[in-house]
Design an enzyme around this catalytic site. Structure first.
Site, PDB file in Angstrom:
ATOM      1  N   ARG A 183       0.860  -1.176   0.000  1.00  0.00           N
ATOM      2  CA  ARG A 183       0.000   0.000   0.000  1.00  0.00           C
ATOM      3  C   ARG A 183       0.899   1.231   0.000  1.00  0.00           C
ATOM      4  NH1 ARG A 183      -3.421  -2.749  -1.603  1.00  0.00           N
ATOM      5  NH2 ARG A 183      -5.499  -3.192  -0.771  1.00  0.00           N
ATOM      6  N   GLU A 201      -2.754   7.747  -4.447  1.00  0.00           N
ATOM      7  CA  GLU A 201      -3.166   7.164  -5.735  1.00  0.00           C
ATOM      8  C   GLU A 201      -4.649   7.316  -6.036  1.00  0.00           C
ATOM      9  OE1 GLU A 201      -2.080   2.968  -4.918  1.00  0.00           O
ATOM     10  OE2 GLU A 201      -4.203   2.490  -5.197  1.00  0.00           O
ATOM     11  N   HIS A 217      -1.262   0.330  -9.743  1.00  0.00           N
ATOM     12  CA  HIS A 217      -1.962  -0.659  -8.910  1.00  0.00           C
ATOM     13  C   HIS A 217      -2.493  -1.810  -9.777  1.00  0.00           C
ATOM     14  CE1 HIS A 217      -3.902  -0.959  -4.706  1.00  0.00           C
ATOM     15  NE2 HIS A 217      -3.799  -2.164  -5.228  1.00  0.00           N
TER      16      HIS A 217
HETATM   17  P1  NAD Z   1      -1.176 -11.392   4.412  1.00  0.00           P
HETATM   18  O1  NAD Z   1      -2.129 -10.966   5.471  1.00  0.00           O
HETATM   19  O2  NAD Z   1      -1.162 -12.816   3.981  1.00  0.00           O
HETATM   20  O3  NAD Z   1       0.327 -11.018   4.854  1.00  0.00           O
HETATM   21  C1  NAD Z   1       0.666  -9.802   5.442  1.00  0.00           C
HETATM   22  C2  NAD Z   1       1.825 -10.077   6.386  1.00  0.00           C
HETATM   23  O4  NAD Z   1       2.266  -8.816   6.897  1.00  0.00           O
HETATM   24  C3  NAD Z   1       1.441 -10.951   7.587  1.00  0.00           C
HETATM   25  O5  NAD Z   1       2.320 -12.049   7.698  1.00  0.00           O
HETATM   26  C4  NAD Z   1       1.558 -10.005   8.765  1.00  0.00           C
HETATM   27  O6  NAD Z   1       1.990 -10.666   9.961  1.00  0.00           O
HETATM   28  C5  NAD Z   1       2.603  -9.051   8.253  1.00  0.00           C
HETATM   29  N1  NAD Z   1       2.664  -7.788   8.991  1.00  0.00           N
HETATM   30  C6  NAD Z   1       1.706  -7.184   9.722  1.00  0.00           C
HETATM   31  N2  NAD Z   1       2.190  -6.080  10.305  1.00  0.00           N
HETATM   32  C7  NAD Z   1       3.490  -5.998   9.938  1.00  0.00           C
HETATM   33  C8  NAD Z   1       4.535  -5.094  10.240  1.00  0.00           C
HETATM   34  N3  NAD Z   1       4.333  -4.047  11.051  1.00  0.00           N
HETATM   35  N4  NAD Z   1       5.743  -5.295   9.683  1.00  0.00           N
HETATM   36  C9  NAD Z   1       5.974  -6.368   8.877  1.00  0.00           C
HETATM   37  N5  NAD Z   1       5.018  -7.269   8.586  1.00  0.00           N
HETATM   38  C10 NAD Z   1       3.800  -7.083   9.093  1.00  0.00           C
HETATM   39  O7  NAD Z   1      -1.449 -10.419   3.183  1.00  0.00           O
HETATM   40  P2  NAD Z   1      -1.027 -10.639   1.668  1.00  0.00           P
HETATM   41  O8  NAD Z   1      -2.135 -11.312   0.928  1.00  0.00           O
HETATM   42  O9  NAD Z   1       0.343 -11.188   1.591  1.00  0.00           O
HETATM   43  O10 NAD Z   1      -1.011  -9.114   1.166  1.00  0.00           O
HETATM   44  C11 NAD Z   1      -0.077  -8.182   1.669  1.00  0.00           C
HETATM   45  C12 NAD Z   1      -0.518  -6.775   1.283  1.00  0.00           C
HETATM   46  O11 NAD Z   1      -0.402  -6.646  -0.143  1.00  0.00           O
HETATM   47  C13 NAD Z   1      -1.998  -6.475   1.554  1.00  0.00           C
HETATM   48  O12 NAD Z   1      -2.193  -5.994   2.857  1.00  0.00           O
HETATM   49  C14 NAD Z   1      -2.337  -5.449   0.528  1.00  0.00           C
HETATM   50  O13 NAD Z   1      -2.177  -4.159   1.104  1.00  0.00           O
HETATM   51  C15 NAD Z   1      -1.294  -5.640  -0.567  1.00  0.00           C
HETATM   52  N6  NAD Z   1      -1.891  -6.054  -1.841  1.00  0.00           N
HETATM   53  C16 NAD Z   1      -1.596  -5.339  -2.946  1.00  0.00           C
HETATM   54  C17 NAD Z   1      -2.131  -5.716  -4.179  1.00  0.00           C
HETATM   55  C18 NAD Z   1      -1.801  -4.973  -5.437  1.00  0.00           C
HETATM   56  O14 NAD Z   1      -2.477  -5.175  -6.458  1.00  0.00           O
HETATM   57  N7  NAD Z   1      -0.777  -4.136  -5.458  1.00  0.00           N
HETATM   58  C19 NAD Z   1      -2.991  -6.823  -4.243  1.00  0.00           C
HETATM   59  C20 NAD Z   1      -3.252  -7.550  -3.082  1.00  0.00           C
HETATM   60  C21 NAD Z   1      -2.700  -7.166  -1.879  1.00  0.00           C
END
Ligand code: NAD
Length: 332
Positions: free
Chosen positions: A234, A263, A295
């Site tokens: 994000r 964005e 995105h």
């Molecule tokens: P997920 O919930 O499987 O993994 C997120 C991880 O981040 C978890 O393991 C959590 O413990 C960890 N986390 C939480 N707080 C943290 C911190 N302070 N420091 C480090 N790690 C921390 O989520 P995911 O499916 O892997 O997605 C991750 C992120 O990717 C989503 O939150 C979303 O914002 C983003 N995303 C972006 C797109 C895109 O199109 N660009 C698409 C999907 C998701």
């Protein structure tokens, strides 16, 4: 259920309508974002389907609840744009699509790393101009470089697996380390150590108060000179002005962004006939070593099929009074 679908593009409509053949919901598509001005469009709809840049703050949620909405069905994983406390107080259920294709986002992340390192964006333009000089296109072997993964959840784990294939050393930072990453060879370290040791840093944590501007001047100062920094999580996880300063000084060698903290006013729209008013974003576009995509990391056929299917299944669960496994709740 009658569903007001906001921020609809032609591809959303195509995939949702195809999946809806198996569900039979009444989907009404609205092109605008959901915000204070457009929430009136959802009057009388028990369900609202929203996306990443829709505004679901207390004001909008209050308006929706007053108009009869009971369910917010996010067709995305992140829920940082929803005031969950307000939703709870208003009796609004919030559901999401926690995993639609971690591969889509992870593969896009790697595409950014490879393109930036081997200057594919510049080579493409040069060759079309008949310029076959190689000056300025020098990259490095990924083999044996250190990749720091911040957030080793579903997407971070796929990134770890892919980068392992390149022969990279893997570092991870996550408050909840995962065993699959450890098996792949991720070594969990402190954030400070990850900053100091990584040649490539890639962000896969959610946007929360703790991760807001996680990458700021202090963090950037700890990184290797010339670090490759990638953000497909994000936008606001990075302090954009700080990263611009670090790119100007050479501290950041390459920057790949699929997300940007402001964005919402830019992405998912064709603004090519307009002058971009966001001077910070415009500055980012001037760097030869920065690639920005709008995105699109999630944007694969498989992901859109899964998003549509899970969103509609979530709505059916709620309509039929079943517990929905994808409900988002806050722990207080
Ligand atoms: P997920 O919930 O499987 O993994 C997120 C991880 O981040 C978890 O393991 C959590 O413990 C960890 N986390 C939480 N707080 C943290 C911190 N302070 N420091 C480090 N790690 C921390 O989520 P995911 O499916 O892997 O997605 C991750 C992120 O990717 C989503 O939150 C979303 O914002 C983003 N995303 C972006 C797109 C895109 O199109 N660009 C698409 C999907 C998701």
């Amino acid at each position: 259920m009658k569903v007001a679908v906001f921020s609809t593009k032609s591809y959303d409509r195509m995939f949702l309508e195809a999946a809806n053949a198996g569900y039979g919901h009444e989907l009404i598509f609205f092109e605008p974002h959901l915000n204070r001005e457009t929430s009136i469009l959802a009057a009388g709809f028990p369900a609202v389907c929203a996306f990443v840049n829709d505004q679901l703050d207390a004001t909008v949620l209050t308006a929706l609840a007053r108009q009869g909405t009971r369910l917010i069905a996010l067709r995305c994983a992140g829920f940082n744009n929803v005031d969950l406390a307000a939703a709870r107080d208003l009796g609004l259920k919030v559901v999401r699509v926690p995993a639609y294709s971690p591969h889509a986002v992870a593969e896009h992340t790697v595409a950014l790393i490879l393109s930036l390192n081997r200057k594919i964006h510049r080579a493409y333009a040069r060759v079309r101009e008949g310029n076959f000089a190689l000056d300025g296109l020098l990259g490095f072997d990924l083999y044996r470089k250190t990749v720091g993964i911040i957030g080793t959840g579903k997407i971070g784990t796929v990134v770890a697996n892919i980068m392992k294939g390149f022969g990279c050393h893997l570092l991870g930072y996550d408050p909840y380390p995962n065993s699959e990453c450890k098996e792949v060879g991720v070594r969990y370290v402190s954030l400070a150590q990850l900053f100091v040791e990584s040649d490539i840093i890639t962000l896969h944590c959610p946007l929360t108060p703790e991760t807001h501007h996680l990458i700021d001047t202090k963090a950037l100062n700890q990184m290797k000179s010339g670090v490759v920094l990638i953000n497909t999580s994000r936008g606001a996880v990075i302090d954009t002005q700080a990263v611009i300063n670090a790119s100007k000084s050479g501290k950041v060698g390459c920057l790949g962004l699929d997300v940007y903290e402001e964005e919402a006013g830019l992405f998912f729209k064709d603004l090519s006939n307009l002058v971009i008013q966001d001077d910070v974003f415009a500055r980012l576009l001037t760097f030869p070593n920065v690639i920005i995509t709008g995105h699109q990391a999630f944007f694969t056929r498989e992901a859109l099929e899964n998003i549509a299917e899970t969103t509609l299944a979530n709505i059916t669960d709620c309509e039929q009074g079943r517990a929905c496994p994808n409900e988002v709740t806050i722990i207080r």
